[in-house]
Scaffold this active site. Structure first.
Site, PDB file in Angstrom:
ATOM      1  NE  ARG A  30      -2.691   0.233   3.511  1.00 18.11           N
ATOM      2  CZ  ARG A  30      -3.509   0.611   4.466  1.00 18.11           C
ATOM      3  NH1 ARG A  30      -4.812   0.612   4.253  1.00 18.11           N
ATOM      4  NH2 ARG A  30      -3.073   0.988   5.634  1.00 18.11           N
TER       5      ARG A  30
ATOM      6  CB  THR B  25      -2.236   7.074  -2.926  1.00 17.17           C
ATOM      7  OG1 THR B  25      -1.565   5.795  -3.058  1.00 17.17           O
ATOM      8  CG2 THR B  25      -1.373   8.144  -3.572  1.00 17.17           C
TER       9      THR B  25
ATOM     10  CG  ASP C 219       2.318  -3.080   9.044  1.00 19.24           C
ATOM     11  OD1 ASP C 219       2.473  -2.100   8.309  1.00 19.24           O
ATOM     12  OD2 ASP C 219       2.529  -4.249   8.659  1.00 19.24           O
TER      13      ASP C 219
ATOM     14  CG  ASP D 214       5.926  -3.543  10.043  1.00 22.19           C
ATOM     15  OD1 ASP D 214       6.649  -3.994   9.122  1.00 22.19           O
ATOM     16  OD2 ASP D 214       5.604  -2.348  10.148  1.00 22.19           O
TER      17      ASP D 214
HETATM   18  C1  PRP Z   1      -1.258  -4.713   4.398  1.00 30.41           C
HETATM   19  C2  PRP Z   1      -2.103  -5.972   4.487  1.00 30.41           C
HETATM   20  C3  PRP Z   1      -2.897  -5.921   3.210  1.00 30.41           C
HETATM   21  C4  PRP Z   1      -3.131  -4.445   3.023  1.00 30.41           C
HETATM   22  C5  PRP Z   1      -4.528  -4.133   3.420  1.00 30.41           C
HETATM   23  O1  PRP Z   1      -0.187  -4.904   3.561  1.00 30.41           O
HETATM   24  O2  PRP Z   1      -1.343  -7.133   4.628  1.00 30.41           O
HETATM   25  O3  PRP Z   1      -2.231  -6.476   2.096  1.00 30.41           O
HETATM   26  O4  PRP Z   1      -2.200  -3.769   3.885  1.00 30.41           O
HETATM   27  O5  PRP Z   1      -4.829  -2.813   3.165  1.00 30.41           O
HETATM   28  P1  PRP Z   1      -5.903  -2.363   2.064  1.00 30.41           P
HETATM   29  O6  PRP Z   1      -7.117  -3.204   2.263  1.00 30.41           O
HETATM   30  O7  PRP Z   1      -6.139  -0.912   2.424  1.00 30.41           O
HETATM   31  O8  PRP Z   1      -5.284  -2.512   0.720  1.00 30.41           O
HETATM   32  P2  PRP Z   1       0.951  -3.797   3.332  1.00 30.41           P
HETATM   33  O9  PRP Z   1       0.591  -2.920   2.180  1.00 30.41           O
HETATM   34  O10 PRP Z   1       1.229  -3.109   4.646  1.00 30.41           O
HETATM   35  O11 PRP Z   1       2.168  -4.642   2.845  1.00 30.41           O
HETATM   36  P3  PRP Z   1       3.037  -5.741   3.631  1.00 30.41           P
HETATM   37  O12 PRP Z   1       2.160  -6.961   3.827  1.00 30.41           O
HETATM   38  O13 PRP Z   1       4.149  -5.983   2.705  1.00 30.41           O
HETATM   39  O14 PRP Z   1       3.470  -5.158   4.949  1.00 30.41           O
HETATM   40  N1  URA Z   2      -2.698  -3.140   6.829  1.00 30.32           N
HETATM   41  C1  URA Z   2      -2.360  -3.617   8.042  1.00 30.32           C
HETATM   42  O1  URA Z   2      -1.405  -4.399   8.168  1.00 30.32           O
HETATM   43  N2  URA Z   2      -3.083  -3.234   9.093  1.00 30.32           N
HETATM   44  C2  URA Z   2      -4.128  -2.387   8.993  1.00 30.32           C
HETATM   45  O2  URA Z   2      -4.768  -2.091  10.022  1.00 30.32           O
HETATM   46  C3  URA Z   2      -4.460  -1.893   7.722  1.00 30.32           C
HETATM   47  C4  URA Z   2      -3.739  -2.298   6.649  1.00 30.32           C
END
Ligand code: PRP
Ligand code: URA
Length: 209
Positions: free
Chosen positions: A104, A108, A200, A203
């Site tokens: 994400r 944005t 997150d 993380d």
């Molecule tokens: C997080 C999560 C989803 C996304 C959800 O991933 O694991 O993929 O955010 O958010 P959305 O519904 O608003 O799209 P992130 O983008 O943080 O990536 P990561 O798993 O690599 O940390």
């Molecule tokens: N992605 C995450 O990992 N946590 C949230 O709460 C939203 C998006």
């Protein structure tokens, strides 16, 4: 219209409480995500078609049910979806695994695709797309579109925690995709995090910040 299944099973609710808590460390977080994914997969596979085969018990000949040779694929949205894969493969060990990499954009909140690798026979498989979090819904919508673009026909989506905003967006974008959610939370905050959520997911699973 999409079927939305929100789990109320006590084992799932209990384990979710622990992954939500900020004191829960990486090792325990990972173990609990794995266990919840297994419990969810049990329900999400309820409609798998069965056929009858002839067998012989020590007592007599009979017919008994087996899962039809349906081909399944599990597709985690990287990174955090990886945490749910092994839990599902415990129940469906023959499934193939595809990967869709999205992150994400922090400004944005729109998903940015950086990797797609799927089984070669996409058209012949039923897919379970997994990601612990459904926040704005952008990542899930994009991942499912990526699968459909490659001719996937039957897809379900499984996540641990969803925000109402993301759930509505996903239902609108992909009304043919059934959605399995362990908990439907209250809302998104101004940074796009689910409230109360668990922070997150990537993380917390991988110990990064
Ligand atoms: C997080 C999560 C989803 C996304 C959800 O991933 O694991 O993929 O955010 O958010 P959305 O519904 O608003 O799209 P992130 O983008 O943080 O990536 P990561 O798993 O690599 O940390
Ligand atoms: N992605 C995450 O990992 N946590 C949230 O709460 C939203 C998006």
């Amino acid at each position: 219209m999409a079927k939305v299944y929100v789990f109320d099973h006590p084992l799932i609710q209990h384990k979710l409480t622990y992954i939500r808590q900020k004191e829960t460390g990486t090792k325990e977080f990972r173990e609990l995500v794995d266990e919840i994914a297994t419990l969810m997969a049990f329900e999400a596979t309820r409609d798998l078609p069965l056929s009858e085969i002839e067998i012989e018990t020590p007592v007599c000949k009979t017919t008994s049910k087996v899962i039809e040779g349906k081909k399944l694929g599990v597709v985690p949205i990287l990174r955090a979806g990886m945490g749910m894969v092994d839990g599902i493969l415990k129940l469906i060990p023959a499934a193939k695994v595809g990967h869709i990499g999205l992150y994400r954009d922090p400004e944005t909140l729109k998903p940015v695709e950086y990797y797609v690798k799927l089984p070669t026979d996409v058209e012949e498989r039923d897919f379970i797309v997994v990601d612990p979090m459904l926040a704005t819904g952008g990542s899930a919508i994009e991942a499912i579109s990526a699968l459909k673009k490659r001719k996937a026909k039957h897809i379900i989506f499984m996540c641990l925690i969803a925000a109402p905003e993301g759930l509505e967006a996903l239902k609108d974008a992909h009304p043919d995709v059934d959605i399995y959610i362990a908990a439907l939370d209250e809302k998104l905050n101004e940074k796009g995090y689910i409230v109360p959520g668990l922070g997150d997911a990537g993380d917390r699973l991988f110990g990064t910040k």
